[in-house]
Design an enzyme around this catalytic site. Sequence first.
Site, PDB file in Angstrom:
ATOM      1  N   ASP A  17       1.204   4.122 -13.047  1.00  0.00           N
ATOM      2  CA  ASP A  17       2.069   3.206 -12.303  1.00  0.00           C
ATOM      3  C   ASP A  17       3.529   3.602 -12.608  1.00  0.00           C
ATOM      4  O   ASP A  17       3.776   4.660 -13.188  1.00  0.00           O
ATOM      5  CB  ASP A  17       1.722   1.759 -12.735  1.00  0.00           C
ATOM      6  CG  ASP A  17       2.088   0.728 -11.686  1.00  0.00           C
ATOM      7  OD1 ASP A  17       3.191   0.837 -11.124  1.00  0.00           O
ATOM      8  OD2 ASP A  17       1.298  -0.203 -11.434  1.00  0.00           O
ATOM      9  N   ASP A  64       3.285   2.619  -2.706  1.00  0.00           N
ATOM     10  CA  ASP A  64       3.268   1.175  -2.941  1.00  0.00           C
ATOM     11  C   ASP A  64       4.554   0.591  -2.339  1.00  0.00           C
ATOM     12  O   ASP A  64       5.434   1.320  -1.876  1.00  0.00           O
ATOM     13  CB  ASP A  64       3.236   0.956  -4.467  1.00  0.00           C
ATOM     14  CG  ASP A  64       2.909  -0.479  -4.838  1.00  0.00           C
ATOM     15  OD1 ASP A  64       2.432  -1.233  -3.984  1.00  0.00           O
ATOM     16  OD2 ASP A  64       3.142  -0.850  -6.005  1.00  0.00           O
ATOM     17  N   GLU A  98       5.879  -2.430   2.358  1.00  0.00           N
ATOM     18  CA  GLU A  98       5.789  -3.474   3.408  1.00  0.00           C
ATOM     19  C   GLU A  98       7.005  -3.487   4.320  1.00  0.00           C
ATOM     20  O   GLU A  98       6.845  -3.876   5.472  1.00  0.00           O
ATOM     21  CB  GLU A  98       5.563  -4.824   2.742  1.00  0.00           C
ATOM     22  CG  GLU A  98       4.214  -4.969   2.068  1.00  0.00           C
ATOM     23  CD  GLU A  98       4.041  -4.139   0.798  1.00  0.00           C
ATOM     24  OE1 GLU A  98       5.066  -3.823   0.148  1.00  0.00           O
ATOM     25  OE2 GLU A  98       2.907  -3.781   0.457  1.00  0.00           O
ATOM     26  N   ASP A 132      -2.757  -7.106  -5.277  1.00  0.00           N
ATOM     27  CA  ASP A 132      -2.730  -7.569  -6.659  1.00  0.00           C
ATOM     28  C   ASP A 132      -3.650  -8.762  -6.877  1.00  0.00           C
ATOM     29  O   ASP A 132      -3.200  -9.878  -7.087  1.00  0.00           O
ATOM     30  CB  ASP A 132      -1.293  -7.938  -7.033  1.00  0.00           C
ATOM     31  CG  ASP A 132      -0.368  -6.737  -6.865  1.00  0.00           C
ATOM     32  OD1 ASP A 132      -0.878  -5.600  -6.843  1.00  0.00           O
ATOM     33  OD2 ASP A 132       0.846  -6.933  -6.763  1.00  0.00           O
ATOM     34  N   HIS A 157      -7.718  -1.162 -12.088  1.00  0.00           N
ATOM     35  CA  HIS A 157      -6.261  -1.251 -12.223  1.00  0.00           C
ATOM     36  C   HIS A 157      -5.898  -2.587 -12.846  1.00  0.00           C
ATOM     37  O   HIS A 157      -6.522  -3.596 -12.568  1.00  0.00           O
ATOM     38  CB  HIS A 157      -5.617  -1.112 -10.838  1.00  0.00           C
ATOM     39  CG  HIS A 157      -4.119  -1.149 -10.856  1.00  0.00           C
ATOM     40  ND1 HIS A 157      -3.359  -0.523 -11.806  1.00  0.00           N
ATOM     41  CD2 HIS A 157      -3.237  -1.755 -10.009  1.00  0.00           C
ATOM     42  CE1 HIS A 157      -2.069  -0.732 -11.555  1.00  0.00           C
ATOM     43  NE2 HIS A 157      -1.966  -1.481 -10.470  1.00  0.00           N
TER      44      HIS A 157
END
Length: 900
Positions: free
Chosen positions: A382, A496, A499, A584, A642
């Site tokens: 990450d 990631d 959006e 998430d 994750h």
Amino acid sequence: YLHSNILKVQVLSSFYTITLCRMQPHRHPLPAPGSQTPDSLVGTGVNDTAAASRRVACGVIPEAWRFDCYPERGAVVTRELCEARSCCFIPASSRPAGRNGIPWCFYPRDFPSYSLVSMNDTSTGQKGTLVREVKTYYPADVLTLEVEIRHETDTRLRVRITDPSSPRFEVPISVPAATEKADSPAYVVELSRRPFGLIVKRRSTGVVLLNTTVAPLFYADQFLQMSTSLQSRFIYGLGEHRSAFLHDLQWNTLTMWARDVPPTEQTNLYGAHPFYLAMEDGGDAHGFFLLNSNAMDVVLQPAPALTWRTIGGILDFYVFLGPDPASVIGQYVEVIGNPSMPIYWALGYHLCRWGYNTSNSTWEVVKRLRNYGIPQDVQWNDIDYMDRFLDFTLDPTKFATLPDLVKDLHAHDQRYVMILDPGISSVQPEGAYWPYDEGLRRDVFIKDAEGKPLIGKVWPGLTAYPDFSDDVTHDWWFDNLQRFHEKVPFDGLWIDMNEPSNFLDGSTDGCPSNSLENPPYTPGILGGLLRAKTLCASAQQKQSIHYNMHSLYGLMEAKASASALKRILAKRPFGMYSGHWLGDNRSQWKDLYTSIAGILTFNLLGIPLVGADICGFSEEPQEELCVRWTQLGAFYPFARNHNAIVMKPQDPTAFGPLARKAMKEALLLRYSLFPILYTLFHHAHVHGHTVARPLMFEFPKDVRTYGIDKQFLWGRSLLVTPVLDPGVDYVDGYFPEGLWYDYYTGDSLLSAGEDLRLQAPLDKINLHLREGSISPTQAPNLTLWVSSGQPLHLVSALSDDGSASGDLFWDDGESIDAYENDLYSYIVFDRNVTEALKLVSNVEATYITVETASFYGVKQKPGRVLVNSQDATFTYRDNQVLTVGDLGLNLSRNFTISWM
Ligand SMILES: *[C@@H]1O[C@H](CO)[C@@H](O)[C@H](O)[C@H]1NC(C)=O
Ligand SMILES: *[C@@H]1O[C@H](CO)[C@@H](O)[C@H](O)[C@H]1NC(C)=O
Ligand SMILES: *[C@@H]1O[C@H](CO)[C@@H](O)[C@H](O)[C@H]1NC(C)=O
Ligand SMILES: *[C@@H]1O[C@H](CO)[C@@H](O)[C@H](O)[C@H]1NC(C)=O
Ligand SMILES: *[C@@H]1O[C@H](CO)[C@@H](O)[C@H](O)[C@H]1NC(C)=O
Ligand SMILES: *[C@@H]1O[C@H](CO)[C@@H](O)[C@H](O)[C@H]1NC(C)=O
Ligand SMILES: *[C@@H]1O[C@H](CO)[C@@H](O)[C@H](O)[C@H]1NC(C)=O
Ligand SMILES: CC(=O)N[C@H]1CO[C@H](CO)[C@@H](O)[C@@H]1O
């Protein structure tokens, strides 16, 4: 180590026999407790006869058929406000009006709409003119419209409603274009002239699939609305939302506008997929796709009916006629683009967490998994790896050994994937951060309404956002990736925050005040404003304003990333442009369960490479939950564990010996099933088939399968029944009518279409094979690279009449366009009723052999077993399982196994 060979294709398509059966009656809304008598006849001071007869007209509309005339969020709808819109006002229940309640203010039947005034034939169908005489209460009605009906194929109808006087925004994706009218369409289109309405029927059954006459059509600049009756209450798709697989039609508003937020019910989430699949009375299925990227609401109501309410673009939609669910999805992905064939290791086990604080600690975990013999194909990082969270940088101390870790992974046939966010830090000293300096120089960033780069805030602090709708940006993105790849030879990218996510609303300078930022109507977006935790709607992108482009940001970043990776690695890009993780989610039993609906929905939406975070992302992992989640996760098409920062480790080695062993076994099981999974992805790529498949796709005439989201299939024959509750050693599952076999033992089970209770101790996930299937499996190993070189073991689950068939797609696992370039083998296994297993192939598949074969459901012990006419040794067990070993059959030649 190539497993590839050229083979002539034998395409197997799926046909389903559909017979008629009745569905359960539609549910009607319960009368709300304490609801008042409709006050439609109670005076309000206006008591002329017109008003009175109007009240009567309003009163006859059943509650379930009320189409909301006052959808504005938070508005207190009074009679005055409602009647100012010329709508009916009848308080209907104790529940508040508006979102998720029965509307109090709704359209009367004679509410002004468009009329069809002329209609001409075209080469693909018809084109007509629509005229509205009375303006609505939204600004900028388009009073004259053009409607074009295109009979594109026999199973695909397309309808476009546009403004002939000035072009409006259209979604910039390429779709197949038909030039001729379909010969014998499976649909019939009828038009209602006044009010204008479109009725689509299935030709074979006369069933009405679409009827837009049920409510007025709106086509104002920033408010487009179309409603339709639904054929049944069985509606699926409409992602991305957290919900059951089967949608609730009880006044359920699903809002679409890409949003980065931990999944919650009733909230717009990461993606926007305006497509639904509907089952019809009788077991046929059809699909509907609104090709529109603007913020929108989709309202489901118990009539059953559905309303599309979007704030921009055009009305451009498709109806797909199926007639079975799988064909509907195939027809949909033909329009949006087929899923790509994943690189083989994408189907292995991925391990990730946020909060591996050093490359050394990341490496430690990899080594621990190896020591315990737990399969792992891919290690991820990450944002921890970055220097101050800057894209394309490496923390020089904590992650100094990352390049060595990646080399070590490669030496063990493992792969490395790291995260990348789109936000590019805009505050580094000039000359210190190439991505921003160069981005400015090449002018790649999204601009605010005044033309300056729009600045938001993400992990590194203040950032600019690359505009992936511009080709210049793709080149810049490629250059950045290539420069970073020289430092860290990563194998795939996790994109990631696209959006796009913003910790601010809009930008550091806020947003201008205009009708883009504050449209006359705002769909039910979390935060109430288009800019909530993203960019200003008025931000400027190359292809259009962000208002139109917002929900396409991730798609365009994925395209840029996929093409860059292809150039850098000369291999299939991992996941890009095709994969999705479900956000998430929390480490809770409920999230374990809802993940199945998420997986099935994304398979319906043409994105089969999907998985939820195994063991959950946020909250502390519990051992039992993590075991059950790993068992289920072993059957996610995309299997990644994750975890959030500060949470305890949740990789398999973090738990006690029993849990660790159970997780290891679940992952080894996945690896042994790789040939099946890989073949399913081939069918997804070529035919648009689902990989993780809802039961109803295989049993569309069995209504009891329509709501199942606690079980699913891999392909047509492998049934997965996971445990989803704590503290149990059994699980209840539904078995559609037919013969099923326990995958592990071969024990058979004959179901009349029943719920059955199965033993499920902590180390077991129930797995059953459907009769009539042949499944190729392999001895698992620590990586797919190793296990996929192992000989095959064929498991045949015989039907009552002894027949079975199956297939295998095989290629080198990583070449781009292997199928398109004919660099693959496709093998059909077929065991016909004459008691012989035959490999049908006329090609060479030289690197792989069939070593053993098991036959489930061999009713009598054979006297002899012949392999290519030679006697072979075999074992036969009382549970009717015949096993033949030491076969060494070369897949380049046809072979036959028979017994007598
Ligand atoms: C149909 O044809 C007529 C006569 O040619 C023309 O006036 C009209 O504009 C056409 N309508 C459409 C929708 O193309
Ligand atoms: C379509 O809907 C209208 C309005 O509700 C209704 O009058 C009509 O009968 C419907 N048509 C069909 C074919 O169902
Ligand atoms: C990581 O491990 C290497 C080799 O063992 C060591 O030299 C280095 O100091 C370690 N780095 C950190 C940040 O602990
Ligand atoms: C990583 O760092 C965070 C914050 O500094 C800390 O809370 C966490 O315990 C560390 N994680 C590990 C695995 O050491
Ligand atoms: C992997 O393959 C090696 C070599 O064939 C074998 O020794 C080992 O047991 C296998 N590992 C697993 C986990 O099956
Ligand atoms: C294998 O069988 C198929 C179908 O019977 C036949 O078409 C093909 O020629 C055979 N291939 C070989 C190599 O014998
Ligand atoms: C299978 O047969 C082909 C052609 O005869 C041969 O080249 C290949 O080596 C064989 N493969 C195995 C695994 O025996
Ligand atoms: C495991 C879980 O709860 N999954 C949900 C996570 O969120 C997605 C939406 O992003 C839902 O679709 C899943 O059901």
